[in-house]
Every structure is written in C-alpha cells, then in structure tokens.
Scaffold this motif. Sequence first.
Motif, short mmCIF file in Angstrom:
data_model
loop_
_atom_site.label_atom_id
_atom_site.label_comp_id
_atom_site.label_asym_id
_atom_site.label_seq_id
_atom_site.Cartn_x
_atom_site.Cartn_y
_atom_site.Cartn_z
N GLY A 155 0.82 -1.22 0.00
CA GLY A 155 0.00 0.00 0.00
C GLY A 155 0.84 1.26 0.00
N ALA A 156 2.05 1.17 0.59
CA ALA A 156 2.97 2.33 0.59
C ALA A 156 3.67 2.47 -0.76
CB ALA A 156 4.00 2.16 1.71
N GLY A 157 3.36 1.57 -1.69
CA GLY A 157 3.88 1.68 -3.05
C GLY A 157 5.13 0.86 -3.33
N VAL A 158 5.55 0.05 -2.37
CA VAL A 158 6.79 -0.72 -2.54
C VAL A 158 6.46 -2.16 -2.95
CG1 VAL A 158 8.90 -1.54 -1.40
CG2 VAL A 158 7.91 0.67 -0.76
N ASP A 159 7.18 -2.68 -3.97
CA ASP A 159 6.97 -4.08 -4.39
C ASP A 159 7.83 -5.01 -3.54
OD1 ASP A 159 5.19 -3.42 -6.39
OD2 ASP A 159 6.82 -3.00 -7.82
N VAL B 204 2.18 2.89 12.62
CA VAL B 204 1.88 4.13 11.86
C VAL B 204 3.19 4.77 11.39
CG1 VAL B 204 0.91 6.46 12.05
CG2 VAL B 204 -0.31 4.53 13.04
N LEU B 205 4.18 4.84 12.28
CA LEU B 205 5.47 5.43 11.91
C LEU B 205 6.17 4.59 10.84
CD1 LEU B 205 6.88 6.58 15.40
CD2 LEU B 205 5.92 8.01 13.59
N GLY B 206 6.11 3.27 10.99
CA GLY B 206 6.74 2.37 10.01
C GLY B 206 6.14 2.52 8.63
N LEU B 207 4.81 2.61 8.59
CA LEU B 207 4.13 2.78 7.29
C LEU B 207 4.48 4.14 6.68
CD1 LEU B 207 0.56 1.32 7.98
CD2 LEU B 207 2.16 0.53 6.24
N ALA B 208 4.46 5.18 7.52
CA ALA B 208 4.76 6.54 7.04
C ALA B 208 6.19 6.60 6.50
CB ALA B 208 4.57 7.55 8.17
N LEU B 209 7.13 5.99 7.23
CA LEU B 209 8.54 6.00 6.80
C LEU B 209 8.72 5.25 5.48
CD1 LEU B 209 11.32 6.94 7.79
CD2 LEU B 209 11.60 4.75 8.97
N THR B 210 8.04 4.10 5.36
CA THR B 210 8.11 3.32 4.11
C THR B 210 7.58 4.14 2.94
OG1 THR B 210 7.72 1.31 5.40
CG2 THR B 210 7.45 1.12 3.03
N TRP B 211 6.47 4.83 3.17
CA TRP B 211 5.83 5.62 2.11
C TRP B 211 6.73 6.81 1.72
CZ3 TRP B 211 3.80 10.61 1.47
CH2 TRP B 211 2.99 10.78 0.36
N TYR C 6 13.46 5.62 -2.72
CA TYR C 6 14.12 4.52 -2.00
C TYR C 6 13.09 3.47 -1.56
CZ TYR C 6 17.79 8.06 -1.74
OH TYR C 6 18.71 9.02 -2.05
N PRO C 7 12.77 2.55 -2.45
CA PRO C 7 11.76 1.54 -2.08
C PRO C 7 12.34 0.50 -1.11
CG PRO C 7 12.55 1.12 -4.30
CD PRO C 7 13.31 2.31 -3.80
N MET C 8 12.05 0.64 0.15
CA MET C 8 12.63 -0.25 1.18
C MET C 8 11.54 -1.07 1.86
SD MET C 8 15.39 2.35 2.82
CE MET C 8 16.73 3.03 1.81
N TRP C 9 11.38 -2.32 1.40
CA TRP C 9 10.33 -3.19 1.92
C TRP C 9 10.61 -3.64 3.35
CZ3 TRP C 9 12.19 -7.85 3.48
CH2 TRP C 9 13.38 -8.29 2.91
N TRP C 10 11.86 -3.63 3.77
CA TRP C 10 12.23 -4.19 5.07
C TRP C 10 12.02 -3.24 6.24
CZ3 TRP C 10 16.03 -0.85 6.40
CH2 TRP C 10 16.79 -0.30 5.38
#
Lengths: 251, 69
Positions: free
Chosen positions: A208-212, B27-34, B41-45
């Motif tokens: 949902g945050a846009g990351v695959d 909430v912070l983790g989701l916001a940081l990922t977004w 910087y797409p960081m899934w981890w």
Amino acid sequence: MNGSGWGLVIATFLASAVETVEAFTIVLAVGITRGWKSALLGVGAALALLVALVVLIGPGLLAIPINTLRLVVGGLLLIFGLQWLRKAILRASGLKAIHDEVAIFAREAADLREHGPVVPGAFDAYGFSLAFKGVFLEGFEVIFIVLTFGAIHQSVALAAVGALLAVIAVIVIGFIVRAPLSRVPENLLKFIVGIVATTFGIFWGVEGAGVDWPGNDLAIVGILAFTLLFSLAAVAYLKAKVEAHSAVVSA
Amino acid sequence: MKAIKAFFAFVYDFIVGDDWRLALAVVLGLALTWVLNSAGYPMWWVLPIVSFGALAWSLRRALQSHKRP
C-alpha cells in the motif's frame, strides 16, 4: 477456490471462532440465569445491527482504490495482529493468565444472579442488554476481520463464509455440550490469527505504501515463516526468564 | 451519549489494545516506508523491522513489569 481463497476462509474461520466462543459464554450465562427469551432477543438485535453495518460499510470499502485500501487495512490489520500476538505470547509464556471460559462463565453468572430476580415471562432488560452487548462487541471484531480480509481479496462473501462456518460450528458444539466451551484451544487460535494478521498486515501495508516485495506474493511465505519463528523464540525466551525468576523468588 | 462513549472506548481498546506503542510504531513504520518510496528509495524491510522491534520492546516491558515486586 485457489490457495488464497482457502487462506481467506481459514483465517476468518479461526478469528471468528475465538470471538464466537467468547460471545457464546456470555449468552449462555444470561440464558441460564435470566431466561432464554431476553438472551435470544439480545442476540437477535445485535446480529441485526451487525448485518446492517456490513451492508453499509462493505460496498463502500470495495469502492476505495486498492493501494489506499492496502495501506489503511494493512496498517489496521498489523496493529490488530501485533496486539493479538503479544497477548498470545504473554499467555503462552506464563506472563499473562490464560483465558478461562469456565471462570468467565461463573463470574458472569454470579453477577447476573446478584442483579435481582427475573419475573417469569416478562421482558428482562438487563439480560437483554448484556446479551446484546456481548454479541455486538464480539461480533464487531468478527466483522472487522471479515471486511478487512474480504476487501483486500475483493471477496467479502468468501470471508463471510469462513466467519459463518465458525459461528455455526461454535453454536452447534455449544448446544451439544450445553456448557462454556473451555476445551477450545483459544490461546492457540489467537496465536495463529495473530501470526496470519501480522503477516498480511506487513505484506499489504508495504504494498500500500507503493513498494513491491521481492518475489511478489511468495514474500508472504517468508513473512509468515519469520513471524512464526519470532513468536516461538519469544515464547521460549520469556518462559525461561519467568521460570528463572520464579526459582529466584521461591529460593 | 454514554453508549457512544463506551463504543469508542471499545474501538480504541480493540484496535490499540494493551500497548499503544505498538500502534504508534506501525503508523510510523508505514509513514517511513511511504516517504522513503516517494523519495526514490523503495525499502520493503523498514516496516517488518519497525514492527518486530516494537513487539520485542513491548514484550520486554511486560517481562520487566512482571519481575517488579
């Protein structure tokens, strides 16, 4: 039905079974101590309100763009999953008392008896409101699971099948034994649902945050395995710490 | 009014539960990922680390409060 569909039905079945057992204990206590008429009226009113909520919220959820839905639902599911997992880990390691349906039933029944006599045949508002509250609040949790899992899979109906099967199973078993369902391994079910909700919460939240995810849907297996290992390791670690602490205190 | 208050208290307890820090971490983790993804910087981890870190911290706090006399 594919693997994802079966996963959806099993997840909603397990989560709904936990909540239905809790609601069943309350209704049983009300029915036995205050009479079945008011108890069943309370159940009926709560179910009607829950169905109305699903009809109102369900279609609206399906209209939300999938990535927004994944972000919000993934986040909610992750918070919910981590809370359940925390509770289940603390119970399994002895840091929190195990949920005891027999004790809860005895406590509820004693409270209900203290609330004054019931006039035979008359409507008992206290019994009604307790049964209503118990079924509505536990049922609300079932709805949350059904709508979140169902909306992401774009199949609220399939998720509802899992929940409905759980409700039917608990009611049928409950009426056969006519006692609180103390043998249901509630903590184990909570543990499994916590792991599944945490896994899908992380997966959908990141998407949902846009990351695959690397490996796309296969990543679910990796997250599930890690969540399971983390939880089992946490239980083993905390159990050892609790036992060591008890040994020191009793020495 | 009392019923509405009780309902919102239930929803808070249902979603946020025993430890509000877990909800805040998610909430912070989701916001940081977004934010990181938006910056290229797409960081899934990030979310798994924040989530399991918060859970481990929460469990540790529970253990410490159990040890306290």
